[in-house]
Design a protein around this motif. Structure first.
Motif, mmCIF file in Angstrom:
data_model
loop_
_atom_site.group_PDB
_atom_site.id
_atom_site.type_symbol
_atom_site.label_atom_id
_atom_site.label_comp_id
_atom_site.label_asym_id
_atom_site.label_seq_id
_atom_site.Cartn_x
_atom_site.Cartn_y
_atom_site.Cartn_z
ATOM 1 N N HIS A 110 7.028 0.538 -0.909
ATOM 2 C CA HIS A 110 6.964 -0.521 0.109
ATOM 3 C C HIS A 110 6.381 -1.829 -0.470
ATOM 4 O O HIS A 110 6.836 -2.928 -0.138
ATOM 5 N N HIS A 114 7.775 -5.791 -0.712
ATOM 6 C CA HIS A 114 7.156 -7.066 -0.321
ATOM 7 C C HIS A 114 7.282 -8.102 -1.443
ATOM 8 O O HIS A 114 7.500 -9.285 -1.193
ATOM 9 N N SER A 140 -1.405 -8.001 4.443
ATOM 10 C CA SER A 140 -0.816 -7.586 5.726
ATOM 11 C C SER A 140 -1.857 -6.841 6.540
ATOM 12 O O SER A 140 -3.056 -6.884 6.233
ATOM 13 N N ASP A 344 7.252 -6.651 7.756
ATOM 14 C CA ASP A 344 8.031 -5.502 7.295
ATOM 15 C C ASP A 344 9.503 -5.612 7.695
ATOM 16 O O ASP A 344 9.826 -5.957 8.830
HETATM 17 ZN ZN ZN Z 1 4.241 -4.081 4.802
#
Ligand code: ZN
Ligand code: KG4
Length: 376
Positions: A110, A114, A140, A344
């Motif tokens: 993940h 980003h 985040s 996201d």
């Molecule tokens: Zn995230």
């Protein structure tokens, strides 16, 4: 053409991206309305909602891109980090889909997603590309981490003409030792009855206050000077409110307004005294200065050529402004994704999967969720 699937936290997302560069569709179904009354993401509810949303979200991503399942070259899915139950929904679905279609499955970190969000946008809009080595701040609700980003030896030139196919190597430079910055925004917003998530409202209201009215100390980090800590500022806010009971009536009034669905910044602004606006502005200023000072300090030490800022908090206007002003003074270039790609989404997952697709770095049926998957 890669279908990306993202379900690590409270957004069910699917996207179709061509050659790691061109976004054909990017669909995000947010669960904010479900988690709002709890003031944070409830893992159990998140998994259940992902189950409900995953099929319609993928279907919509294919429809918007005008492609069929047969047109896809691979399916990419977030492996971690994130909530285990939430990740499992995307992984199980992605695995089944890839297997049924006999197409490759690609697992994506993940956090790497980003970072790719920044390059993806520069590509798709033919804008200037960030130069490497870069320093990347991912900031985040779940993360506040600094990485150095370089091209893998022999992967492509550091000028990044072909960044979409370049494999990056990362080193962790620093990170939060307790709360993430977005978490601090959300917790402070909760104390002040400003709704959930707290970031967007604080962003708006801070503009009307004096950022120097209340002093929040910059935490001294022993050991790694590029580490962060945001739990102290949260506690300082709590003590400040305890010392000043005069804030109580307006906090109660905002709580009531929120219960009646009045969540917009302008509606809450009407219920904030000048002292509250000063408090909000001072909080935001402390967080922003902390993030910018450490990130740019790390960038200078690493002799980075550019600075990348990604994640939900990267949408913050003061953060963007301060980064740009301070980076300019140090002759550094700073890059942010647009708002949609800061938070996201699955386009970033499909983009991060592309270099792996080119290198035939595929996952198999044993792929499992990794809630604490590190990037480096
Ligand atoms: Zn995230
Ligand atoms: O990246 P994201 O959508 O989800 C994860 O946490 O992975 O980030 C959500 C976080 C929340 O904590 C929210 O309060 C914060 O980003 N946020 C902001 C802003 N917009 C969202 N924080 C400050 N200013 C904003 N404009």
């Amino acid at each position: 053409m890669i279908l990306g699937i993202e379900s690590s936290c409270d957004e069910t997302a699917a996207a179709v991206v061509c050659c790691g560069r061109k976004i054909l569709s990017s669909v995000v179904s947010s669960q904010i309305d479900i988690h709002r009354k709890f003031g944070g993401v409830v893992p159990e509810l998140a998994s259940r909602e992902h189950l409900r949303q995953i099929v319609p979200v993928v279907r919509e991503a294919l429809e918007q891109a005008s492609v069929s399942l047969a047109d896809l070259d691979a399916v990419a899915v977030t492996q971690g980090p994130g909530l285990v139950g939430a990740l499992l929904v995307g992984i199980t679905y992605g695995k089944a889909l890839a297997s049924g279609l006999r197409k490759p499955l690609i697992s994506v970190n993940h956090l790497e997603g980003h970072i790719h969000a920044v390059f993806l946008e520069a590509h798709s809009e033919s804008r200037r590309q960030p130069e490497l080595p870069a320093l990347c701040l991912i900031v985040s609700g779940g993360h506040t981490i600094l990485y150095s980003v370089e091209c893998e030896a022999g992967s492509a030139s550091q000028s990044l003409d072909s960044a979409a196919t370049s494999r990056f190597v990362y080193s962790r430079i620093g990170g939060t030792r307790d709360d993430a910055a977005g978490e601090a925004y959300d917790k402070v917003a909760r104390m002040l009855s400003l709704g959930y998530p707290g970031g967007p409202v604080i962003d708006q209201l801070a503009a009307d206050g004096n950022p120097e009215a209340v002093r929040f100390n910059d935490p001294k980090m022993r050991g790694n000077p590029f580490d962060f800590s945001f739990s102290g500022i949260k506690t300082a806010m709590l003590y400040h409110l305890r010392r000043h009971p005069e804030f109580e009536p307006e906090i109660a009034a905002r709580k009531e307004a929120l219960a009646r669905g009045k969540r917009q910044a302008a509606q809450l602004r009407a219920l904030c005294s000048p002292a509250t606006l000063d408090l909000i502005a001072s909080f935001q200023s402390a967080v922003v200065n902390n993030l910018v000072t450490r990130s740019l300090g790390a960038a200078e030490q690493l002799r980075a050529k550019s600075v990348l800022v990604s994640g939900g908090v990267a949408a913050n206007r003061q953060l963007r402004r301060t980064f740009e002003e301070e980076a300019r003074k140090r002759r550094l270039d700073v890059f942010f994704p647009s708002r949609q790609l800061s938070t996201d989404n699955a386009a970033m997952i499909a983009a991060a999967a592309y270099p792996k697709y080119v290198a035939k770095d595929f996952a198999d049926g044993s792929l499992n969720a990794e809630p604490n998957l590190p990037l480096a």
